[in-house]
Design an enzyme around this catalytic site. Structure first.
Site, PDB file in Angstrom:
ATOM      1  N   GLU A 100     -25.441 -25.155 -11.294  1.00 42.68           N
ATOM      2  CA  GLU A 100     -25.748 -23.777 -11.632  1.00 42.68           C
ATOM      3  C   GLU A 100     -26.774 -23.829 -12.761  1.00 42.68           C
ATOM      4  O   GLU A 100     -26.555 -24.532 -13.755  1.00 42.68           O
ATOM      5  CB  GLU A 100     -24.499 -23.024 -12.110  1.00 42.68           C
ATOM      6  CG  GLU A 100     -24.802 -21.542 -12.308  1.00 42.68           C
ATOM      7  CD  GLU A 100     -23.688 -20.765 -12.993  1.00 42.68           C
ATOM      8  OE1 GLU A 100     -22.723 -21.392 -13.467  1.00 42.68           O
ATOM      9  OE2 GLU A 100     -23.800 -19.522 -13.069  1.00 42.68           O
TER      10      GLU A 100
ATOM     11  N   LYS B 137     -20.044 -27.050 -20.402  1.00 42.51           N
ATOM     12  CA  LYS B 137     -21.298 -26.341 -20.693  1.00 42.51           C
ATOM     13  C   LYS B 137     -21.080 -25.253 -21.735  1.00 42.51           C
ATOM     14  O   LYS B 137     -21.933 -25.004 -22.567  1.00 42.51           O
ATOM     15  CB  LYS B 137     -21.875 -25.744 -19.408  1.00 42.51           C
ATOM     16  CG  LYS B 137     -22.685 -26.757 -18.612  1.00 42.51           C
ATOM     17  CD  LYS B 137     -23.535 -26.075 -17.558  1.00 42.51           C
ATOM     18  CE  LYS B 137     -22.810 -26.005 -16.247  1.00 42.51           C
ATOM     19  NZ  LYS B 137     -23.635 -25.479 -15.156  1.00 42.51           N
TER      20      LYS B 137
ATOM     21  N   ARG C 119     -13.591 -35.168 -12.407  1.00 44.20           N
ATOM     22  CA  ARG C 119     -14.740 -35.185 -13.289  1.00 44.20           C
ATOM     23  C   ARG C 119     -14.541 -36.275 -14.339  1.00 44.20           C
ATOM     24  O   ARG C 119     -13.429 -36.581 -14.741  1.00 44.20           O
ATOM     25  CB  ARG C 119     -14.929 -33.824 -13.948  1.00 44.20           C
ATOM     26  CG  ARG C 119     -14.001 -33.529 -15.097  1.00 44.20           C
ATOM     27  CD  ARG C 119     -14.593 -32.526 -16.093  1.00 44.20           C
ATOM     28  NE  ARG C 119     -15.596 -31.647 -15.531  1.00 44.20           N
ATOM     29  CZ  ARG C 119     -15.403 -30.363 -15.230  1.00 44.20           C
ATOM     30  NH1 ARG C 119     -14.226 -29.821 -15.439  1.00 44.20           N
ATOM     31  NH2 ARG C 119     -16.372 -29.639 -14.749  1.00 44.20           N
TER      32      ARG C 119
END
Length: 556
Positions: free
Chosen positions: A35, A269, A259
């Site tokens: 994104e 983020k 992850r």
RNA sequence: UGCCCGAUAGUAUAAUGGUAGUACGACAGAUUUUGGUUCUGUUUGUCUUGGUUCGAAUCCAGGUCGGGCAACCA
């Protein structure tokens, strides 16, 4: 002849291999789907290496697809940085695509669902939808708008698109089951109204698809065979498959992996954005940041990052990887390629009393002793030198191999010297050492027969050039700052940056250019920072050398 | 009190019913004109209880622990 043992496959490679072997696909298609609302970090590097690595190993290709369905947070600045970072890491995508390329198709898919009686426009507020959603242990309740006619839904959805309603007034939801044990299947929202400017489609749209109605459909449109994502999307897979089956489109499949987390940093983020916005760091590319751009500025090589991703592997369990492995990877790479230079950080003047005044001698030293073909550089030597303050002790412990009164050491690539006299100021501080050198001990032509235990780096005072060095340490004091009590920013390491504005370097460093990688002997690996100029050389310390002496010292 | 995922040395990851291995770390030693590099060695592990089997880290059942799921984020 010994054949090199084949590296074992991770579970995703196994799936791909068996799919290929079974003839399910002739080639595979993967995608990296960022994104564009932040900079890529080391965790993304792992995903990039996975997705692109797969299609390097097996037949097929990888698309870069920006998941740009939320115009409020997204920006072309991020698009550019993401592309730069992927290229820098050494990967090439087949197609540069955007979920927003498919807005028209996605709209048509939504209309199809409405026509099948499987989607409806809901006038409920966000709060009302949440209230009727139920909880993980309690079923939800049908929305009062759930049974509108197909015609009414078609009309309302068209008017949502036409911009007749304000933000949040209505949503399009898919009709599944409000009592479903998987909460994501309780009539999830497909479209919401946002009168916002989109970085690519501008003001063409005021309704935007949700992740669940964009990602899988985009995968399908691109004929992605293996759609890889992180574990938090596991519960989404049921919806992913349901939508693909119901729309009867190309059956992409989603596979999830854990992850990668690294200790003493954060890779969220949201948190990274806070560090940037609240000025805890110098920007997304601050060398202390775990971002790709931060690591690049710090002096990490793409090779070392790929090697790291390779070594940590891919699996499904929770993990917190020790940053020492990352440091090992960069040291291993830099040891092979970095040019050696001598730089004194904390100077102590040393005068060689039996060396002629005014004489300058050019000595040679290896650019890199690890290189297959050894090249050398010239280093000026003279009567007055700087050595590192910590390389002298007046009353040394037994295992101290450096300089002390009456002791001998080798000056790297130069001569063996002996410390004869210690000069102090009126406060008792050591300000100068008087030494004598052994003329026959010259490096490469040593006939002195003397063996010394220690070798020091040094710089000739009249030839020294000035530079600034920035020494970085871990950004956080605790291993997992995101999981500590309170605000993660309370755990920032106050000593994560140490600037030394004047160090003394050998003249060869004057020729430094961006991208050059150095090992400052006994100090660490360094690279030129973007703040550097002709007048003021600025070097970032990428990583220290391993220091077994520091370990020895701290034992006592 | 629902659904889903997971558990192998300090860390990460292999072993796909047949010798628990590798890397990093740690520790010890050798080499070294960087206390770097290199080399050698040592150390530490299958969450638990049953079951199936000649044989289980692996298959089955129960338990324990950890994580995720109730954004008009992705």
């Amino acid at each position: 002849m010994d054949t090199k043992e084949e590296k074992s496959h991770n579970f995703i490679e196994e799936i791909v291999e068996s799919d290929l072997a079974a003839g399910k696909y002739k080639e595979i298609v993967t995608r990296f789907p960022p994104e564009p609302n932040g900079y890529l970090h080391i965790g993304h590097a792992s995903s990039i290496c996975l997705n692109f690595g797969l299609t390097n190993k097996f037949p097929g290709y990888t698309n870069l697809r920006f998941d740009d369905t939320n115009p409020v947070t997204e920006d072309t600045e991020y698009v550019e940085s993401i592309k730069d970072d992927i290229r820098w890491l050494g990967f090439t995508w087949k197609n540069e695509l955007y979920a927003s390329d498919y807005f028209g198709k996605l709209y048509d898919f939504a209309v199809q669902l409405i026509k099948k009686g499987l989607a409806y426009v809901d006038d409920s507020t966000a709060d009302a939808i949440a209230a009727l959603k139920g909880t993980p242990t309690q079923p939800g309740v049908d929305s009062p708008f759930r049974n509108r006619s197909v015609e009414e839904n078609l009309d309302l959805f068209a008017r949502m698109k036409a911009g007749e309603f304000p933000d949040g007034a209505r949503t399009l939801r898919v009709k599944i089951d409000m009592a479903h044990p998987n909460m994501l299947m309780r009539d999830p929202i497909l479209y919401r109204i946002k009168h916002a400017h989109h970085h690519r489609t501008g003001n063409d749209w005021c309704i935007y698809p949700m992740y669940d109605f964009a990602h899988g459909q985009s995968d399908s449109i691109e004929h992605i065979t293996h759609s890889l994502c992180t574990l938090e999307f596991v519960p989404h897979r049921e919806l992913y498959d349901w939508l693909i089956q119901t729309l009867e489109i190309y059956p992409s499949h989603q596979y999830e992996f854990a992850r990668r987390n690294i200790n003493y940093t954060v890779t969220s983020k949201r948190k990274l954005l806070q560090l940037v916005n609240e000025k805890f760091v110098d920007g997304w590319d601050d060398p202390r940041m775990p971002t790709i751009s931060g690591l690049r500025r710090r002096g990490y090589t793409p090779e070392s990052i790929r090697d790291f991703c390779d070594r940590i592997g891919i699996a499904k369990r929770e993990n917190l990887i020790d940053v020492s492995l990352l440091e090992f990877c960069i040291r291993e790479d830099l040891n092979k390629i970095a040019l050696r230079r001598m730089v004194v950080f904390d100077p102590l003047k040393l005068v060689i009393t039996n060396y002629p005044e005014g004489k300058t001698e050019m000595l040679q030293s290896e650019e890199n002793p690890e290189a297959e073909k050894i090249e050398v550089r010239d280093i000026p030597f003279s009567r007055e030198l700087y050595i590192e303050k910590e390389d002298f002790m007046e009353n040394p412990p037994k295992k101290f191999f450096r300089l002390a009164p009456g002791q001998m050491v080798r000056l790297k690539s130069a001569y063996i010297i002996k410390c004869d006299e210690v000069i102090k100021d009126e406060n008792g501080n050591i300000i100068e050492l008087r030494c004598s050198y052994i003329p026959e001990s010259r490096s490469g032509a040593d006939t002195s027969g003397i063996n010394v235990k220690g070798t020091l780096h040094w710089v000739s005072i009249p030839h020294a050039v000035s530079a600034e060095v920035r020494l970085y340490d871990r950004l956080f004091r605790v291993e997992d700052p995101g999981n500590e009590e309170g605000d993660f920013k309370e755990y920032i390491n106050p000593d994560s940056l140490q600037v030394i504005s004047h160090v003394y370097a050998e003249p060869a460093l004057l020729k430094s250019r961006f991208g050059d990688r150095y090992q400052f002997l006994r100090k660490g690996y360094f690279t030129l920072d973007k703040d550097s100029s002709e007048e003021n050389l600025v070097f970032n310390r990428t990583v220290t050398l391993k220091d077994t002496w520091a370990k020895e010292k701290s034992k006592t």
